[in-house]
Design a protein around this motif. Sequence first.
Motif, PDB file in Angstrom:
ATOM      1  N   LEU A 114      73.787  15.722  21.599  1.00 11.91           N
ATOM      2  CA  LEU A 114      74.907  15.949  20.684  1.00 11.91           C
ATOM      3  C   LEU A 114      74.610  17.095  19.730  1.00 11.91           C
ATOM      4  CD1 LEU A 114      76.065  12.309  19.822  1.00 11.91           C
ATOM      5  CD2 LEU A 114      76.903  13.865  21.602  1.00 11.91           C
ATOM      6  N   GLN A 115      73.337  17.261  19.381  1.00 12.05           N
ATOM      7  CA  GLN A 115      72.950  18.398  18.536  1.00 12.05           C
ATOM      8  C   GLN A 115      73.330  19.721  19.211  1.00 12.05           C
ATOM      9  OE1 GLN A 115      71.916  18.807  15.573  1.00 12.05           O
ATOM     10  NE2 GLN A 115      70.481  20.499  15.382  1.00 12.05           N
ATOM     11  N   CYS A 141      87.118  13.250  23.820  1.00  9.41           N
ATOM     12  CA  CYS A 141      86.020  13.597  22.906  1.00  9.41           C
ATOM     13  C   CYS A 141      85.166  12.382  22.568  1.00  9.41           C
ATOM     14  CB  CYS A 141      86.573  14.228  21.626  1.00  9.41           C
ATOM     15  SG  CYS A 141      87.179  15.920  21.855  1.00  9.41           S
ATOM     16  N   ALA A 142      85.814  11.230  22.379  1.00 13.20           N
ATOM     17  CA  ALA A 142      85.060  10.002  22.104  1.00 13.20           C
ATOM     18  C   ALA A 142      84.183   9.639  23.297  1.00 13.20           C
ATOM     19  CB  ALA A 142      86.025   8.861  21.775  1.00 13.20           C
ATOM     20  N   LEU A 184      82.660  13.265  15.750  1.00 18.29           N
ATOM     21  CA  LEU A 184      81.200  13.344  15.666  1.00 18.29           C
ATOM     22  C   LEU A 184      80.714  13.105  14.242  1.00 18.29           C
ATOM     23  CD1 LEU A 184      78.617  14.015  17.337  1.00 18.29           C
ATOM     24  CD2 LEU A 184      78.853  16.364  16.494  1.00 18.29           C
ATOM     25  N   SER A 185      81.445  13.587  13.254  1.00 16.51           N
ATOM     26  CA  SER A 185      81.047  13.394  11.854  1.00 16.51           C
ATOM     27  C   SER A 185      80.982  11.911  11.513  1.00 16.51           C
ATOM     28  CB  SER A 185      82.036  14.104  10.916  1.00 16.51           C
ATOM     29  OG  SER A 185      81.975  15.496  11.078  1.00 16.51           O
ATOM     30  N   GLY A 186      82.032  11.166  11.877  1.00 19.25           N
ATOM     31  CA  GLY A 186      82.018   9.733  11.619  1.00 19.25           C
ATOM     32  C   GLY A 186      80.913   9.033  12.380  1.00 19.25           C
ATOM     33  N   PHE A 187      80.643   9.510  13.599  1.00 23.26           N
ATOM     34  CA  PHE A 187      79.628   8.901  14.457  1.00 23.26           C
ATOM     35  C   PHE A 187      78.221   9.071  13.880  1.00 23.26           C
ATOM     36  CE2 PHE A 187      76.718   9.130  18.132  1.00 23.26           C
ATOM     37  CZ  PHE A 187      76.996   7.931  18.748  1.00 23.26           C
ATOM     38  N   CYS A 189      88.811  18.172  16.931  1.00 26.86           N
ATOM     39  CA  CYS A 189      88.795  16.728  17.185  1.00 26.86           C
ATOM     40  C   CYS A 189      87.377  16.239  17.442  1.00 26.86           C
ATOM     41  CB  CYS A 189      89.692  16.399  18.372  1.00 26.86           C
ATOM     42  SG  CYS A 189      89.817  14.624  18.714  1.00 26.86           S
ATOM     43  N   PHE A 190      86.634  16.980  18.264  1.00 21.54           N
ATOM     44  CA  PHE A 190      85.247  16.615  18.567  1.00 21.54           C
ATOM     45  C   PHE A 190      84.436  16.480  17.289  1.00 21.54           C
ATOM     46  CE2 PHE A 190      80.865  18.099  19.107  1.00 21.54           C
ATOM     47  CZ  PHE A 190      80.394  17.220  20.061  1.00 21.54           C
TER      48      PHE A 190
END
Length: 343
Positions: free
Chosen positions: A12-13, A253-254, A50-53, A45-46
């Motif tokens: 993800l990085q 995206c999820a 990703l921020s919340g994740f 959207c991604f």
Amino acid sequence: MPATSTHYIRSLQSMRFIFIFLILLSHFSFAGLGPFDFGGDSGVCFFFILSGFVLSLGDNKKPGRSLPFFTKRLKRVYPAHLLALVMAAVCIPAAFDTPEKIISSLSLTQSWWPGREIYFGGNGPAWFLSNTVAFYLVFPWLKHILFKARWLVIITGTAITLTVYFTVIAPLVPEDKVNWLLYVFPPSRLIDFCQGIILARLYMLAAAREYSLSAQTSTIIEYCAICLIIASSWIYPILPERYATTALFWIPCAALIFCFALTDRHPGLPGRILQHRAMLWLGGISFEFFLVHVSVIQLFKRVTWHYSIGLPYPAALAAVFLLSIGATVAVRHIIKYIQTKKH
């Protein structure tokens, strides 16, 4: 966009930079080609999801600690924002031609203003940061609620939210307000952010099982997630803007984030590519790159037009990419120098 996690998920990085590059393509047109709008809408959207994740994976704060959490996060992102703002003022002076643009940009409140010239004014990409900063303020409460709630409550709440969104909100928004109310306005993008929090809870449940995946299984999972993104690019041109810019990407995206997080310890072929050292470095500079790339694009266009420099699109894109990397490295070094002097 910047976020730390006690679970460092390498794939993800690196994926951050892939979507940052797609966003760059959405802002770049040259020699009669571009912009690539799909890249910008999918990338936004991604990053909200990703921020919340990643915030949910790396944070154990109680709801009562919202203000200290907010202050800590703001201190991390604001120096880069301020430097990028100065750079934008030099490269795109017309974007700062009213007090409203300057005040909203400095205070990171531009996404709350209804005028396109305001929320995309100043340093255009910073509207995303305006939303993210607002989400920082409520994040500890949101995580507490979404991590403590029963799954039946979450499923019911999600169903109600989506029903209201697709039957009331999205269809009734006036055409001239779609971009602001559905794409930019923080309460609307909170859906993406909360999706990331719920996704983190699911991932933590899966990770607790100490599963093991073969390289072949991981490769299949990763390619399936990538195929969803590709499929969304085929649907994107035929959907109305009110659905294409946001809701279209919620599932792809999820799924991409969840699948690559799941396979990160046992990556398949795409995951191994993402975990290459060069990709990880690019992912690490993605936040600053995001903030400076539009200024670089505008300056590049001004220079090539002024000096009548004719370049094919690939050469111009490569030049903008390399110049953006250079500006990113400069911003990071300036911030590091200032922080070192303070200590």
